[in-house]
Every structure is written in C-alpha cells, then in structure tokens.
Scaffold this active site. Structure first.
Site, short mmCIF file in Angstrom:
data_model
loop_
_atom_site.label_atom_id
_atom_site.label_comp_id
_atom_site.label_asym_id
_atom_site.label_seq_id
_atom_site.Cartn_x
_atom_site.Cartn_y
_atom_site.Cartn_z
N LYS A 111 27.05 11.22 13.12
CA LYS A 111 26.57 12.30 13.99
C LYS A 111 26.91 13.66 13.39
O LYS A 111 26.11 14.59 13.49
CB LYS A 111 27.14 12.14 15.40
N LYS A 194 17.78 -0.63 13.12
CA LYS A 194 18.18 -0.74 14.53
C LYS A 194 17.23 0.00 15.46
O LYS A 194 16.84 1.13 15.17
CB LYS A 194 19.60 -0.16 14.66
N LYS A 197 17.39 4.87 20.87
CA LYS A 197 16.72 5.99 21.53
C LYS A 197 16.56 7.16 20.56
O LYS A 197 15.49 7.74 20.44
CB LYS A 197 17.57 6.47 22.72
P1 TYM Z 1 24.52 3.01 24.07
O1 TYM Z 1 24.18 3.77 25.29
O2 TYM Z 1 24.14 3.58 22.75
O3 TYM Z 1 23.93 1.56 24.14
C1 TYM Z 1 24.14 0.74 25.27
C2 TYM Z 1 24.24 -0.72 24.88
O4 TYM Z 1 23.05 -1.15 24.23
C3 TYM Z 1 23.40 -1.75 22.98
N1 TYM Z 1 22.33 -1.48 22.00
C4 TYM Z 1 21.82 -2.41 21.20
N2 TYM Z 1 22.08 -3.73 21.06
C5 TYM Z 1 21.34 -4.42 20.17
N3 TYM Z 1 20.37 -3.87 19.40
C6 TYM Z 1 20.08 -2.56 19.49
N4 TYM Z 1 19.11 -2.03 18.76
C7 TYM Z 1 20.81 -1.75 20.42
N5 TYM Z 1 20.78 -0.44 20.77
C8 TYM Z 1 21.72 -0.30 21.74
C9 TYM Z 1 24.70 -1.09 22.58
O5 TYM Z 1 25.41 -1.87 21.65
C10 TYM Z 1 25.40 -0.98 23.91
O6 TYM Z 1 26.01 -2.19 24.25
N6 TYM Z 1 29.38 3.99 23.61
C11 TYM Z 1 28.42 3.20 24.34
C12 TYM Z 1 28.47 3.41 25.84
C13 TYM Z 1 29.82 3.16 26.42
C14 TYM Z 1 30.46 1.91 26.59
C15 TYM Z 1 31.72 2.20 27.19
C16 TYM Z 1 30.10 0.60 26.28
C17 TYM Z 1 30.64 4.13 26.90
N7 TYM Z 1 31.79 3.55 27.36
C18 TYM Z 1 32.61 1.19 27.49
C19 TYM Z 1 31.01 -0.40 26.59
C20 TYM Z 1 32.25 -0.10 27.20
C21 TYM Z 1 27.02 3.58 23.85
O7 TYM Z 1 26.82 4.65 23.37
O8 TYM Z 1 26.07 2.67 24.10
#
Ligand code: TYM
Length: 329
Positions: A111, A194, A197
């Site tokens: 980032k 991957k 968004k």
């Molecule tokens: P975020 O919002 O980017 O994504 C949410 C969840 O979706 C999964 N994900 C994917 N899995 C497989 N293939 C993909 N292309 C793909 N894109 C997204 C992510 O692995 C995630 O599980 N930091 C986290 C949010 C968060 C969180 C937490 C998660 C904040 N606190 C505590 C677990 C526990 C995030 O940015 O996810």
C-alpha cells in the site's frame, strides 16, 4: 464450542473472492460455533471514505452478509465501530507492537508503494487493530482467505507476546480456517492472481447479470492448448478455478476433458461460466434487494449484535486492564 471471529472491510460491494474465501465459511461455522462476524468500518478509514460512502458501504455489507445466509440468531453480527472496547484494547496492544515488524508486513509495503502520498499511521498499525478484533473475543478460529495469512500471523505473534509478557494464558493462539482445508484465493478475470475490490477485476455478489456476462466474456484467455494434457497457463487456470467454485463437477469435468483433448472453445466455456455465476449469485442478489430496503430490520440486527459483541469484548478488556495494572482507587 469454539469461538470464531472474522470481518470484512466496508469498502464496496462484496465479490466472489469474499464469498469463497470468507463468507461461505461463516455460513457453515455459525451452526456449531460461537461466532462473531463484523463489518470492519474502522479498517476502511485508511483510504478516507466520505461520510456518505462510509455509511452506505456499511449498510451494503451488512445486507450482503444477511443475504448470504449469515443468521443473527446463530451468529453475532456487528459493526466494528459500535464496539468502543476495541479502540481501548488497540491502544494497549500498540504499546507492544514495533515499528520494524509493522513496516515489514507485505500489505503495508504494497500500500505504501501504491499510494506513497497516503502512508498514514492507521495503515501502519492496521495489523494491530485486526489482531484486536480477533483477540477481544478470544477467538480460536478465524475464517479468512489466503491474502490475510500474514495479518493472522501478526495476530498470533501479538497474542503470544501478550501472554508471555503478562504471564497468563489470556489469549488463545488463533488459527485460520477454510472449509477446503487450505486457504482459498479466488483469481481475477484479468489474468491477475487475485480477485479484489481495489484490483478492479471483481465480480460482485449482487451484480447485474448483464454486467457479469460482459465481464466474463472479456476475461483474459489464450489461443488454446496445442498438446494433449498440457499444463494450464495461469490465465486459463484462473477460469477453471472460478468454474470449480461455482459450477457443478460435471460441468467442470466436461470442460477440463475438452481442454485436455485440445478441443476446448473458450467462448463456450466463458458463456457457461457466466451463466453459472449468475445462477449462483441470483438468490443472493434477490435477498439483498429486499433486505437493504428494510432499515428497521438492519437497525435491529446491528443493535442486538453490538450488545452481544460489547458484552464479550468488555469481559476481555477488564481482564487485560487488570493485567496491565489499571485498578480503581
Ligand atoms: P478484506 O475486506 O480485504 O476481505 C474480506 C475477506 O475476503 C477474503 N478475500 C478473498 N479470499 C479469497 N480470494 C480472494 N480473491 C479474496 N479477496 C478477499 C479475505 O481473505 C478476507 O477473509 N483485514 C481484513 C478485514 C479484517 C479482519 C479482521 C478479518 C479486519 N479485522 C479480523 C478477520 C479477522 C480485510 O481487509 O479483509
């Protein structure tokens, strides 16, 4: 019964990667675990959403959670910013998180490279806030996709460090979980590794079927295999991975055999894939359109969720405060 915690940032509509990496597990795990699933709106602040977008995005993810089948009678569903115990634990945990280790995390480096004008402190301490989300409910399992592995590793590190420093087994060491046995990575349709968004290559869970068709038909492919049983190049493997997620086994095997016999026609494969994605997402989209109109229901779910989440979080915070030495006079 195990405690399970996971969340998704409210930065726009959810996509197939979110579903297969995270939500599918949420829906399965809620039946026999003590589950906390939340909307990570504080985590979305690193990119400075407008107040109107912030609110809309939270509402959208909430309605999508419910439309996917996460049930407020089985799991605690809440908005992160409704739980003020989280920032207090975040402040305390920040005292034992070090600049070097935070600067070395891949997502921070990525980032910082992509947006050098916005390397804010919230971005640096993002893994601390994520660890707190998990530790505040003493989670044993965290269902996440492959891209969150390093953040989860940091959460384990902070939990162990806390336990060692304060001499008590305060926090269980959280493990990642996926129904597939290993963590999932849903690919993008643009040939990138991957779906995401911010990568602009995502297929939304509540996207219009016309747009889904358009995106899938435009997916990157190649001129086709030239030898029988040839290994699939990444862009083709990506199409098959998506098919593996949304289509029946028969459909997958049919196109896989065609590929192995050098008879595959990518136009047919993409048409089938688009229809299977549409069939898969249609019921979610339908429920979403209903639920997102029902403001009273959304309010009720978040109020109930906030109460339950705060009760659990307050217990952990009281214990941590005592361990730090904060006592009443
Ligand atoms: P975020 O919002 O980017 O994504 C949410 C969840 O979706 C999964 N994900 C994917 N899995 C497989 N293939 C993909 N292309 C793909 N894109 C997204 C992510 O692995 C995630 O599980 N930091 C986290 C949010 C968060 C969180 C937490 C998660 C904040 N606190 C505590 C677990 C526990 C995030 O940015 O996810």
């Amino acid at each position: 019964m195990n405690t399970v915690v996971s969340g998704i940032r409210s930065t726009g509509n959810l996509h197939l990667g979110n579903y297969f990496g995270a939500i599918k597990n949420f829906v399965q795990m809620q039946n026999d675990n003590n589950c906390f699933f939340f909307i990570a709106d504080w985590h979305s602040l690193t990119t400075h959403p407008t107040p109107a977008d912030l609110h809309l995005n939270v509402k959208q993810v909430l309605a999508e959670y419910l439309a996917c089948g996460i049930d407020p009678e089985k799991a605690t569903i809440y908005v992160q910013s409704d739980v003020p115990e989280i920032p207090e634990l975040y402040l305390l945990m920040n005292m034992n998180a070090y600049l070097g280790e935070l600067e070395r995390t891949t997502s921070f480096k990525d980032k910082a490279r992509k947006s050098p004008e916005n390397v804010n402190a919230g971005l640096l301490t993002y893994p601390v806030l994520m660890a707190v989300d998990i530790l505040i409910h003493k989670a044993e399992y965290v269902p996440v996709g492959k891209d969150q592995e390093q953040n989860l590793e940091m959460a384990r590190k902070f939990a162990k460090r806390f336990n060692n420093t304060y001499g008590e087994e305060t926090f269980p060491i959280p493990k990642s979980y996926s129904f597939t046995g290993e963590s999932v990575k849903i690919p993008g349709l643009d040939g990138s590794g991957k779906m995401g968004k911010s990568e602009g290559n995502a297929i939304g869970l509540v996207e219009d079927p016309k747009d889904i068709r358009k995106k899938v038909m435009k997916a990157v492919s190649d001129s086709g295999p030239t030898e029988m049983n040839q290994e699939k190049p990444e862009v083709i493997q990506n199409l098959f991975s998506l098919m593996d997620a949304v289509s029946t086994k028969d459909t997958y095997d049919f196109f896989n055999d065609k590929y192995n016999n050098c008879e595959v026609r990518y136009g047919d494969l993409k048409k089938q894939l688009a229809e299977d994605i549409i069939n898969f997402t249609a019921p979610i989209r339908e429920r979403f359109l209903d639920i997102s109109q029902d403001e009273a229901y959304l309010r009720k779910v978040t109020q109930q969720g906030a109460e339950q989440a705060r009760e659990s979080a307050a217990k952990t915070l009281a214990e941590v405060r005592r361990l730090f030495g904060f006592r009443k006079f």
